[in-house]
Design a protein around this motif. Structure first.
Motif, PDB file in Angstrom:
ATOM      1  N   SER A 110      50.714  65.212  29.887  1.00  0.00           N
ATOM      2  CA  SER A 110      51.436  65.070  31.149  1.00  0.00           C
ATOM      3  C   SER A 110      51.888  63.624  31.292  1.00  0.00           C
ATOM      4  O   SER A 110      51.431  62.747  30.561  1.00  0.00           O
ATOM      5  CB  SER A 110      50.547  65.466  32.339  1.00  0.00           C
ATOM      6  N   SER A 111      52.789  63.399  32.241  1.00  0.00           N
ATOM      7  CA  SER A 111      53.271  62.035  32.457  1.00  0.00           C
ATOM      8  C   SER A 111      53.747  61.873  33.890  1.00  0.00           C
ATOM      9  O   SER A 111      54.063  62.856  34.573  1.00  0.00           O
ATOM     10  CB  SER A 111      54.414  61.704  31.492  1.00  0.00           C
ATOM     11  N   THR A 112      53.778  60.631  34.316  1.00  0.00           N
ATOM     12  CA  THR A 112      54.333  60.288  35.619  1.00  0.00           C
ATOM     13  C   THR A 112      55.124  59.005  35.469  1.00  0.00           C
ATOM     14  O   THR A 112      54.745  58.114  34.705  1.00  0.00           O
ATOM     15  CB  THR A 112      53.229  60.145  36.690  1.00  0.00           C
ATOM     16  N   GLU A 113      56.219  58.933  36.182  1.00  0.00           N
ATOM     17  CA  GLU A 113      57.137  57.799  36.067  1.00  0.00           C
ATOM     18  C   GLU A 113      57.523  57.342  37.467  1.00  0.00           C
ATOM     19  O   GLU A 113      57.898  58.142  38.308  1.00  0.00           O
ATOM     20  CB  GLU A 113      58.369  58.277  35.298  1.00  0.00           C
ATOM     21  N   THR A 114      57.387  56.031  37.708  1.00  0.00           N
ATOM     22  CA  THR A 114      57.784  55.439  38.977  1.00  0.00           C
ATOM     23  C   THR A 114      58.594  54.189  38.672  1.00  0.00           C
ATOM     24  O   THR A 114      58.037  53.196  38.197  1.00  0.00           O
ATOM     25  CB  THR A 114      56.557  55.067  39.833  1.00  0.00           C
ATOM     26  N   GLY A 115      59.880  54.249  38.929  1.00  0.00           N
ATOM     27  CA  GLY A 115      60.734  53.100  38.631  1.00  0.00           C
ATOM     28  C   GLY A 115      60.704  52.772  37.157  1.00  0.00           C
ATOM     29  O   GLY A 115      61.023  53.608  36.321  1.00  0.00           O
ATOM     30  N   ASP A 116      60.308  51.540  36.826  1.00  0.00           N
ATOM     31  CA  ASP A 116      60.258  51.091  35.436  1.00  0.00           C
ATOM     32  C   ASP A 116      58.862  51.139  34.838  1.00  0.00           C
ATOM     33  O   ASP A 116      58.603  50.521  33.805  1.00  0.00           O
ATOM     34  CB  ASP A 116      60.824  49.663  35.330  1.00  0.00           C
ATOM     35  N   SER A 117      57.942  51.863  35.471  1.00  0.00           N
ATOM     36  CA  SER A 117      56.573  52.016  34.960  1.00  0.00           C
ATOM     37  C   SER A 117      56.274  53.494  34.763  1.00  0.00           C
ATOM     38  O   SER A 117      56.783  54.343  35.493  1.00  0.00           O
ATOM     39  CB  SER A 117      55.555  51.440  35.937  1.00  0.00           C
ATOM     40  N   ALA A 118      55.435  53.774  33.787  1.00  0.00           N
ATOM     41  CA  ALA A 118      55.038  55.165  33.537  1.00  0.00           C
ATOM     42  C   ALA A 118      53.642  55.199  32.946  1.00  0.00           C
ATOM     43  O   ALA A 118      53.190  54.237  32.323  1.00  0.00           O
ATOM     44  CB  ALA A 118      56.022  55.826  32.581  1.00  0.00           C
ATOM     45  N   SER A 119      52.958  56.312  33.170  1.00  0.00           N
ATOM     46  CA  SER A 119      51.680  56.595  32.532  1.00  0.00           C
ATOM     47  C   SER A 119      51.800  57.964  31.872  1.00  0.00           C
ATOM     48  O   SER A 119      52.352  58.892  32.458  1.00  0.00           O
ATOM     49  CB  SER A 119      50.540  56.620  33.549  1.00  0.00           C
ATOM     50  N   VAL A 120      51.282  58.053  30.653  1.00  0.00           N
ATOM     51  CA  VAL A 120      51.375  59.299  29.898  1.00  0.00           C
ATOM     52  C   VAL A 120      49.983  59.669  29.391  1.00  0.00           C
ATOM     53  O   VAL A 120      49.324  58.862  28.729  1.00  0.00           O
ATOM     54  CB  VAL A 120      52.354  59.153  28.705  1.00  0.00           C
ATOM     55  N   VAL A 164      40.854  63.258  21.365  1.00  0.00           N
ATOM     56  CA  VAL A 164      40.448  62.203  22.296  1.00  0.00           C
ATOM     57  C   VAL A 164      41.523  62.059  23.371  1.00  0.00           C
ATOM     58  O   VAL A 164      42.704  61.912  23.058  1.00  0.00           O
ATOM     59  CB  VAL A 164      40.279  60.857  21.563  1.00  0.00           C
ATOM     60  N   ALA A 165      41.108  62.115  24.639  1.00  0.00           N
ATOM     61  CA  ALA A 165      42.032  61.941  25.759  1.00  0.00           C
ATOM     62  C   ALA A 165      42.347  60.456  25.927  1.00  0.00           C
ATOM     63  O   ALA A 165      41.445  59.623  25.995  1.00  0.00           O
ATOM     64  CB  ALA A 165      41.417  62.495  27.031  1.00  0.00           C
ATOM     65  N   ALA A 216      49.824  49.409  27.134  1.00  0.00           N
ATOM     66  CA  ALA A 216      48.369  49.498  27.115  1.00  0.00           C
ATOM     67  C   ALA A 216      47.948  50.916  26.761  1.00  0.00           C
ATOM     68  O   ALA A 216      48.681  51.878  27.015  1.00  0.00           O
ATOM     69  CB  ALA A 216      47.791  49.109  28.471  1.00  0.00           C
ATOM     70  N   ALA A 217      46.754  51.017  26.181  1.00  0.00           N
ATOM     71  CA  ALA A 217      46.167  52.318  25.834  1.00  0.00           C
ATOM     72  C   ALA A 217      44.687  52.270  26.164  1.00  0.00           C
ATOM     73  O   ALA A 217      44.010  51.283  25.888  1.00  0.00           O
ATOM     74  CB  ALA A 217      46.372  52.608  24.349  1.00  0.00           C
ATOM     75  N   SER A 218      44.189  53.338  26.780  1.00  0.00           N
ATOM     76  CA  SER A 218      42.768  53.428  27.088  1.00  0.00           C
ATOM     77  C   SER A 218      42.348  54.896  27.062  1.00  0.00           C
ATOM     78  O   SER A 218      43.174  55.791  27.216  1.00  0.00           O
ATOM     79  CB  SER A 218      42.469  52.814  28.457  1.00  0.00           C
ATOM     80  N   THR A 219      41.046  55.120  26.868  1.00  0.00           N
ATOM     81  CA  THR A 219      40.555  56.487  26.877  1.00  0.00           C
ATOM     82  C   THR A 219      40.502  57.003  28.302  1.00  0.00           C
ATOM     83  O   THR A 219      40.395  56.234  29.258  1.00  0.00           O
ATOM     84  CB  THR A 219      39.160  56.586  26.230  1.00  0.00           C
ATOM     85  N   GLY A 220      40.590  58.314  28.453  1.00  0.00           N
ATOM     86  CA  GLY A 220      40.520  58.935  29.765  1.00  0.00           C
ATOM     87  C   GLY A 220      41.834  59.593  30.146  1.00  0.00           C
ATOM     88  O   GLY A 220      42.698  59.822  29.311  1.00  0.00           O
ATOM     89  N   ARG A 221      41.955  59.892  31.411  1.00  0.00           N
ATOM     90  CA  ARG A 221      43.135  60.536  31.968  1.00  0.00           C
ATOM     91  C   ARG A 221      43.525  59.866  33.278  1.00  0.00           C
ATOM     92  O   ARG A 221      42.677  59.395  34.022  1.00  0.00           O
ATOM     93  CB  ARG A 221      42.867  62.012  32.287  1.00  0.00           C
ATOM     94  N   VAL A 222      44.796  59.870  33.559  1.00  0.00           N
ATOM     95  CA  VAL A 222      45.314  59.481  34.869  1.00  0.00           C
ATOM     96  C   VAL A 222      45.614  60.780  35.600  1.00  0.00           C
ATOM     97  O   VAL A 222      46.220  61.695  35.022  1.00  0.00           O
ATOM     98  CB  VAL A 222      46.614  58.644  34.728  1.00  0.00           C
ATOM     99  N   HIS A 223      45.165  60.880  36.849  1.00  0.00           N
ATOM    100  CA  HIS A 223      45.460  62.090  37.632  1.00  0.00           C
ATOM    101  C   HIS A 223      46.952  62.106  37.962  1.00  0.00           C
ATOM    102  O   HIS A 223      47.485  61.142  38.498  1.00  0.00           O
ATOM    103  CB  HIS A 223      44.636  62.120  38.925  1.00  0.00           C
TER     104      HIS A 223
END
Length: 146
Positions: free
Chosen positions: A94-104, A116-117, A133-140
């Motif tokens: 999944s992904s979310t995008e706000t302006g010029d930033s995003a998390s996937v 591995v999540a 950046a990259a890290s383990t886990g999930r963003v809601h």
């Protein structure tokens, strides 16, 4: 006899016109569903191409241009290879995008071991998305209410 000639002529027309259309439909279905190209926007294409390179055993891609990613963050390629070394596949969850930033949210699939999540943070400059950046886990990520 004339009737048999007309029937054969009709079948010839059906085969001549229908066969290329069926072949084209099969090729399109295989290409678009097999490659996952259908419905992939610039953000997902950037993540796919980045992870294809980092997940291979070759050279790590060049880090994002100066100024695009916040200072103080480590190299995401090094972090990813530390999480799922030495090589891995991936699947965008999944992904979310706000302006010029995003998390996937991504599942890395190492050659050995369980998936591995991972969360990737990206920044956009113009038409280009850079993994910062990259890290383990999930963003809601809230599902689209519409």
């Amino acid at each position: 006899m004339a009737r048999n000639g007309r029937v054969a002529g009709r079948w010839f027309v059906v085969l001549t016109v229908g066969t290329p259309l069926v072949v084209a439909a099969i090729v399109m279905a295989v290409v678009f569903t097999g490659t996952g190209a259908l419905g992939r926007g610039p953000l997902h294409r950037a993540v796919d191409s980045y992870l294809d390179v980092v997940g291979g055993e070759g050279a790590v891609p060049v880090r994002a241009r100066d100024g695009n990613c916040p200072d103080g963050q480590g190299d995401p390629a090094v972090a990813l290879r530390g999480i799922a070394a030495p090589a891995f596949g991936h699947r965008i969850v999944s992904s979310t995008e706000t302006g010029d930033s995003a998390s996937v949210n991504v599942d890395l699939t190492p050659k050995v071991g369980a998936p591995v999540a991972v969360v990737l943070d990206l920044r956009r400059t113009g038409d280009r998305w850079d993994v910062c950046a990259a890290s383990t886990g999930r963003v809601h990520i809230d599902p689209d209410p519409f």
